[in-house]
Design an enzyme around this catalytic site. Structure first.
Site, mmCIF file in Angstrom:
data_model
loop_
_atom_site.group_PDB
_atom_site.id
_atom_site.type_symbol
_atom_site.label_atom_id
_atom_site.label_comp_id
_atom_site.label_asym_id
_atom_site.label_seq_id
_atom_site.Cartn_x
_atom_site.Cartn_y
_atom_site.Cartn_z
ATOM 1 N N GLU A 100 0.734 -1.083 0.150
ATOM 2 C CA GLU A 100 0.037 -0.130 0.098
ATOM 3 C C GLU A 100 0.861 1.177 -0.036
ATOM 4 O OE1 GLU A 100 -3.513 0.313 -0.538
ATOM 5 O OE2 GLU A 100 -3.827 -1.966 -0.287
ATOM 6 N N SER A 380 -36.008 -23.992 -27.365
ATOM 7 C CA SER A 380 -37.137 -23.401 -28.070
ATOM 8 C C SER A 380 -37.735 -21.977 -27.276
ATOM 9 C CB SER A 380 -38.460 -24.364 -28.118
ATOM 10 O OG SER A 380 -38.259 -25.405 -29.147
#
Length: 853
Positions: A100, A380
């Site tokens: 960091e 379908s």
């Protein structure tokens, strides 16, 4: 004259010099003034909000349902365990500083070297990927500032960071940061996160470098690097941090390798985050993702409190889903090691608001969501979107009673097949959709052109891959597939007069303390003309009333929709890979999917879309209790046309033999009858005499249990509402070859424990209605795509080619997408064998042998 000119030049130079000096002094004073202004602003903000550094207390974020009732709240008044820095291990501090802020102890709150590096990287990447923020800036941002991503926010962040550095020591700043950093799942601070993820305190003697790097890997993106939800990503980042720690001299090579070999934690040791009712997590995760993607409010900001989120969530619908999904009887039989997966989503029929969802039968927090992330072939259920709606909307020649070809035929080598291999010269569009016939759908797409179907699918919000430019899309044969979310969203157009509503979960999000209110702007797209939408809707309503979607009917309510199935890639012709139902009431649109993931020989689904249709019916019936039943509303200006009465086609009867628990059974199924018909079923004896074996039937499937090996023939006689006989069906018989194969195969020929009370839905061959014949000639287009929880996709291979000893069982919902048959290529292309591309995408008229339009 020359002297005067020189004086003027000199005077001009002096004036310019004075201006330059004045400007330089102004800039210096401005910089100094700006610096002191930053200091003053930072000190003032810290003084006014200093309590925030001591207490994370905030009003909880409250999540509301569609009725304005509280769904849950994200309560984090303060850290449960505040850990002083002198009780934190050095390896933990080193891990966070390494990833960091490596120069934390060198800068004064702002690291100009890091900012410069971030700018260079952003220029190289052409993005704003690098932030360049120090730990002090991160503390300033999370404690003091709102979510707005603006220049002034960054300026305030820097001024507060400078003020913090002047007011507190480095160790004090680091201690505050490590106790407030957000580490996902509602966990703030390293001590709470260590207990949640690792099951131990950071001061535990067993806390090591791997543990420290695991926690330090999370803050960059708490969801993306979660060790529970995305272990591969978390491990890669953890191992990178360990490597950096070695390069900084914090760890030795041996220590790094030992730490990298340590496994990640696999499950939380305690409950964290929101307190949610069972089954609500999938919707909650979707809402959190949408808050950040649409409104810029991160999960961290939600957990820090102060927000009010108004959602589209309907607890009655969600509770109904939870109840039905808890009942194993609503699903096909489990496989050897796992059960069938399933997902469902329900959206508001008018505005697309998500009322509820099930992300999977065992959905894990922030895990793979089958309702939103999955990609499977829709069978379908795709026909209304890819064929019928585009045809009706794009060309006035086509309407619900238009005559479509139903002849067995080839389209440039592509041969779709109908369920039971029954064909006729023609069939109405209405009847083709109601009975879910395959050939008419492919023929019609060939007529209007594949490009037309694809253009409409884009409008419906469904993007296809380039390899999908072929006639297989008529039957849902896609190289990748789609999700329940996309299908439900697309079907909203049929309820709303052709206007599709975007699916969403948040209607409004506010934070009164910072003056933020953002309201969802309804996003709707006109996909179809109102008349076209109503025409397709009318066919879909009949499909539920009298066709393949009968299982979706809800007593006392109007329902419309379409089933869909695809055939197994590893099982026989009686096995389905995917089962779908997409339908709607006037209030809600729902999409349900079921299937094994992945499918293999030990995990085969022998039931189909009858179960997905039943799930839709049960959930909506329960979820709409107490809601007054209404009818579908015809769009304004749309007139009900007086159309020629549709001629009722003769019954088409199919008879197949199966062997179940040592007993021979003749499975009869038929299509083509009117809704009010009842049916009498006869055996036709060898002497031609008819023997009545069932009468007054409403269903269209009958199983004749045989006590002899006599190969009977069968005929079905329909009766109208007045009890009068109508035209009988064809005489169907069982082939002696099929009978012999069954007897030879014994019990292995086909044990199926299905629900024969449900009518056959569709065929196979490429869609639900077309089953391959007994000689193994299926059609050529099976997708082997099976979802993968990690990415929603998968690849498969073409399956069996059909086997006379494993006949089609017409009582089963037939699949839409069939395996490659005999004489056809079985080399998968992107997991699917597709027909050849059409030679001319603009051609509207097939040639003599048929082409892909």
């Amino acid at each position: 004259m020359a002297t005067k000119a020189k004086k003027k030049v000199r005077k001009k130079k002096n004036s310019l010099l004075m201006i330059a000096v004045s400007f330089a002094i102004f800039l210096i004073l401005s910089v100094i003034g700006g610096y002191f202004a930053l200091l003053y602003a930072g000190d003032r903000m810290i003084a006014e909000n200093e309590q925030k550094l001591k207490d994370l207390k905030a009003e909880p974020t409250v999540i509301y349902d569609k009725n304005g009732e509280e769904m849950t709240s994200l309560i984090r008044e303060k850290n449960r365990h505040y850990k002083p820095i002198n009780e934190m291990p050095k390896v933990l501090i080193d891990a966070f500083l390494t990833v960091e802020d490596q120069r934390f102890y060198e800068h004064k709150g702002i690291d100009m070297i890091r900012i410069g590096g971030a700018i260079v990287n952003d220029i190289k990447k052409g993005s704003l990927a690098e932030g360049g923020s120090t730990i002090t800036q991160q503390l300033a941002r999370t404690v003091f500032l709102t979510m707005d991503q603006t220049f002034w926010r960054k300026t305030k962040e820097m001024s507060i960071a400078i003020g913090l550095e002047r007011r507190y020591s480095k160790d004090q700043i680091l201690e505050m940061y490590l106790n407030r950093v957000y580490l996902g799942e509602g966990e703030f601070g390293v001590e709470d996160a260590a207990n949640f993820y690792l099951g131990k305190s950071v001061s535990d003697p067993k806390f090591n470098a791997a543990d420290a790097a695991t926690l330090a890997a999370i803050p960059k993106s708490p969801t993306y690097y979660s060790p529970f939800n995305y272990p591969d990503r978390a491990k890669e980042r953890r191992d990178t941090i360990l490597r950096l720690m070695m390069e900084e001299g914090i760890l030795t090579q041996e220590q790094k390798e030992q730490a990298q070999a340590q496994p990640l934690p696999t499950e939380p040791t305690e409950t964290a985050g929101a307190s949610l009712k069972k089954g609500y997590r999938a919707f909650f995760d979707q809402m959190v993702d949408e808050a950040e993607a649409r409104y810029g409010v991160t999960e961290e900001e939600l957990y820090r409190g102060g927000w009010e989120v108004y959602t589209t969530f309907d607890p009655k619908i969600q509770d109904a889903m939870v109840d039905q999904y808890a009942n194993a009887k609503n699903f096909p039989k489990d496989g050897a090691k796992r059960g069938v997966e399933s997902a469902m989503i329900v959206v508001d029929a008018k505005n697309g608001g998500i009322a509820g969802m099930v992300g999977g039968r065992n959905y894990a927090a922030k895990g793979f969501n089958y309702a939103t992330d999955m990609q499977r072939q829709p069978g379908s259920s795709f026909k209304p979107l890819a064929v019928y709606a585009p045809a009706i909307d794009s060309d006035s020649r086509w309407e619900s009673n238009s005559s479509l070809s139903n002849k067995k035929q080839s389209f440039n080598g592509y041969e779709p097949r109908n369920y039971n291999n029954k064909y006729s010269d023609s069939v109405s569009m209405n009847r083709a959709l109601i009975d879910s016939l395959n050939v008419p759908a492919v023929w019609l797409l060939n007529e209007i052109g594949v490009s037309t179907g694809i253009d409409y699918l884009k409008k419906f919000g469904i993007e296809l891959a380039p390899e999908d430019r072929n006639l297989a899309i008529a039957l849902g044969g896609l190289s990748k597939g789609t999700s329940p979310l996309k299908m439900a969203q697309a079907y909203t157009a049929f309820v709303n007069g052709g206007v599709m509503s975007e699916a969403h979960s948040i209607s409004k999000i506010t934070n009164k303390s910072v003056g933020v209110e953002r309201v969802y702007e309804v996003k709707q797209t006109e996909v179809l003309k109102p008349q076209s939408a109503w025409e397709v809707h009318s066919m879909l309503e009949r499909a539920v009333q009298e066709g393949t979607g009968k299982a979706a009917r809800i007593s006392g309510r109007h329902v419309a929709g379409k089933t869909g199935t695809t055939q197994s890639i590893v099982g026989g012709s009686d096995v389905n890979k995917d089962a779908w139902f997409v339908g709607y009431t006037p209030e809600y649109v729902g999409a349900v999917w079921m299937g094994f993931d992945p499918e293999d020989k030990q995990h085969l689904m022998r039931q189909g879309s009858s179960l997905t249709a039943q799930m839709f019916s049960k959930v909506l019936a329960e979820g709409l209790k107490g809601v007054k039943s209404t009818d579908f509303v015809r769009p304004g200006g749309v007139q009900e046309e007086q159309k020629q009465e549709e001629t009722q086609p003769p019954l088409q009867l199919a008879a197949d033999m199966t062997l179940d628990n040592g007993k021979l059974k003749a499975v009869l199924s038929w299509i083509g009858g009117a809704p009010e018909y009842t049916y009498d079923v006869y055996r036709v004896l060898p002497n031609g005499e008819r023997q009545l074996i069932a009468s007054g039937m409403k269903e269209t499937v009958f199983v004749d249990v045989l006590d002899t090996t006599t190969p009977y023939k069968y005929v079905v006689v329909p009766r109208n509402a007045d009890g009068e006989e109508e035209a009988p069906s064809n005489v169907a018989e069982i082939s002696t070859t099929q009978l012999e194969n069954l007897l030879n195969a014994g019990e292995d020929a086909g044990n199926y424990e299905g629900d024969n009370s449900v009518p056959p839905e569709e065929g196979n061959g490429n869609s639900e209605e077309d089953q391959p014949s007994d000689n193994g000639n299926g059609n050529g287009e099976n997708s082997g795509q099976g979802g993968n929880p990690s990415n929603g996709q998968g690849q498969g291979n073409p399956g069996n080619q059909g086997n006379p000893s494993n006949p089609v069982d017409p009582s089963l919902p037939p699949p839409d997408i069939a395996n490659p048959g005999a004489g056809q290529s079985t080399t998968p292309s992107q997991g699917i064998e597709l027909p050849p591309p059409p030679p001319d995408q603009d051609s509207q008229n097939p040639g003599v042998n048929g082409t892909n339009g």
